[in-house]
Design an enzyme around this catalytic site. Structure first.
Site, PDB file in Angstrom:
ATOM      1  N   GLY A  20       0.827  -1.208   0.000  1.00  0.00           N
ATOM      2  CA  GLY A  20       0.000   0.000   0.000  1.00  0.00           C
ATOM      3  C   GLY A  20       0.860   1.257   0.000  1.00  0.00           C
ATOM      4  NE  ARG A  24       6.578  -0.901   5.538  1.00  0.00           N
ATOM      5  CZ  ARG A  24       5.507  -1.081   6.278  1.00  0.00           C
ATOM      6  NH1 ARG A  24       4.416  -1.604   5.748  1.00  0.00           N
ATOM      7  NH2 ARG A  24       5.508  -0.746   7.537  1.00  0.00           N
ATOM      8  NE  ARG A  87      -3.583  -5.554   0.839  1.00  0.00           N
ATOM      9  CZ  ARG A  87      -2.964  -4.584   1.547  1.00  0.00           C
ATOM     10  NH1 ARG A  87      -2.054  -3.806   0.976  1.00  0.00           N
ATOM     11  NH2 ARG A  87      -3.238  -4.397   2.811  1.00  0.00           N
ATOM     12  CB  SER A  90       0.080  -3.999   7.744  1.00  0.00           C
ATOM     13  OG  SER A  90      -0.534  -2.791   7.372  1.00  0.00           O
ATOM     14  NE  ARG A 217       3.999  -0.673  12.553  1.00  0.00           N
ATOM     15  CZ  ARG A 217       2.701  -0.489  12.419  1.00  0.00           C
ATOM     16  NH1 ARG A 217       2.188  -0.337  11.231  1.00  0.00           N
ATOM     17  NH2 ARG A 217       1.916  -0.428  13.460  1.00  0.00           N
TER      18      ARG A 217
HETATM   19  N1  HPA Z   1      -8.104  -1.948   9.964  1.00  0.00           N
HETATM   20  C1  HPA Z   1      -8.097  -1.718   8.656  1.00  0.00           C
HETATM   21  N2  HPA Z   1      -6.992  -1.811   7.933  1.00  0.00           N
HETATM   22  C2  HPA Z   1      -5.847  -2.161   8.548  1.00  0.00           C
HETATM   23  C3  HPA Z   1      -5.810  -2.411   9.901  1.00  0.00           C
HETATM   24  C4  HPA Z   1      -7.003  -2.300  10.647  1.00  0.00           C
HETATM   25  O1  HPA Z   1      -7.015  -2.525  11.864  1.00  0.00           O
HETATM   26  N3  HPA Z   1      -4.529  -2.702  10.232  1.00  0.00           N
HETATM   27  C5  HPA Z   1      -3.813  -2.649   9.096  1.00  0.00           C
HETATM   28  N4  HPA Z   1      -4.613  -2.311   8.067  1.00  0.00           N
END
Ligand code: HPA
Length: 234
Positions: A20, A24, A87, A90, A217
């Site tokens: 995203g 990164r 993808r 996180s 991270r």
């Molecule tokens: N919510 C939505 N998107 C996310 C989250 C979350 O808690 N953590 C990482 N991306």
């Protein structure tokens, strides 16, 4: 060049990893690829093409949320001929047995978005991963002894949820984690007959409220990049 990507024809590889965060993408390209070259900077959405073990790969940011990912993935597939899109992102864990830093591989992605409502009307389309990528990623994760969970995730339209009852139902129905992009990636891959997968690192926990400290991270993100690269070229 497309509306949102400045790369010249041929500068994007058939295999594309999609974080995203554009920074990164820069970090992953500099860390894991040989001879990485920046091929896109339009709107700061960085993309790099290089090689991994001799295989050509592009790592390109998507931004956050499905409308943003949809723009880049549409152009990567339709204008640049991307065929394998993974993808790397996180997610927040939604089940007690999942820990911070664990890897979640999304077999399917539940969503609330209305982006594709005009196409599917009353049908509830079930976006799902490419099987060959999914099995290869699970194998790669197990080989690395990374704790891995495979199942349904929730691609939400909001980071700050105001719907605790819906979240509770998703948890009760064994949705593993929440992020904001994969359902649209899987839907576009199905539409254009290409391969897609989402490999996610748990960065926060919706039940325990733990969160991965920012200095840790990068390390956890690295495992995920290598799992995605191994899956793409297995
Ligand atoms: N919510 C939505 N998107 C996310 C989250 C979350 O808690 N953590 C990482 N991306």
């Amino acid at each position: 060049m497309t509306v949102h990507i400045g790369a010249k024809p041929g500068e994007i590889a058939e295999t594309v990893l999609l974080p995203g965060d554009p920074y990164r993408a820069k970090w992953a390209a500099e860390t894991f690829l040989d001879d990485a070259v920046c091929v896109n900077e339009v709107r700061g959405m960085l993309g790099y093409t290089g090689t991994w073990r001799g295989n050509r790969v592009t790592i390109h940011g998507t931004g956050m949320g499905m409308p943003s990912l949809s723009i880049y993935v549409n152009e990567l597939i339709q204008d640049y001929g991307a065929k394998t899109l993974i993808r790397i992102g996180s997610c927040g864990a939604m089940q007690e047995n999942i820990n911070i830093r664990d890897v979640i591989i999304a077999m399917s992605a539940t969503y609330t978005t209305n982006m594709n409502k005009p196409l599917f009307r009353d049908a509830s389309f079930a976006p799902c991963a490419d099987w060959s990528l999914l099995t290869a990623a699970v194998e790669a994760a197990e080989k690395r002894k990374a704790p891995v969970h495979v199942g349904n995730i929730f691609s939400s339209d909001v980071f700050y949820s105001e719907s605790p009852e819906m979240d509770a139902e998703l948890e009760r129905h064994n949705v593993l984690g929440v992020e904001m992009e994969s359902a649209e990636l899987y839907t576009l891959a199905a539409r254009y007959d290409v391969r897609a997968l989402a490999v996610l690192t748990v960065s926060d926990h919706l039940k325990t409220h733990e969160a991965l400290p920012s200095d840790q991270r990068e390390r956890s993100f690295g495992d995920m990049v290598e799992i995605a690269l191994e899956a793409a070229f297995s």
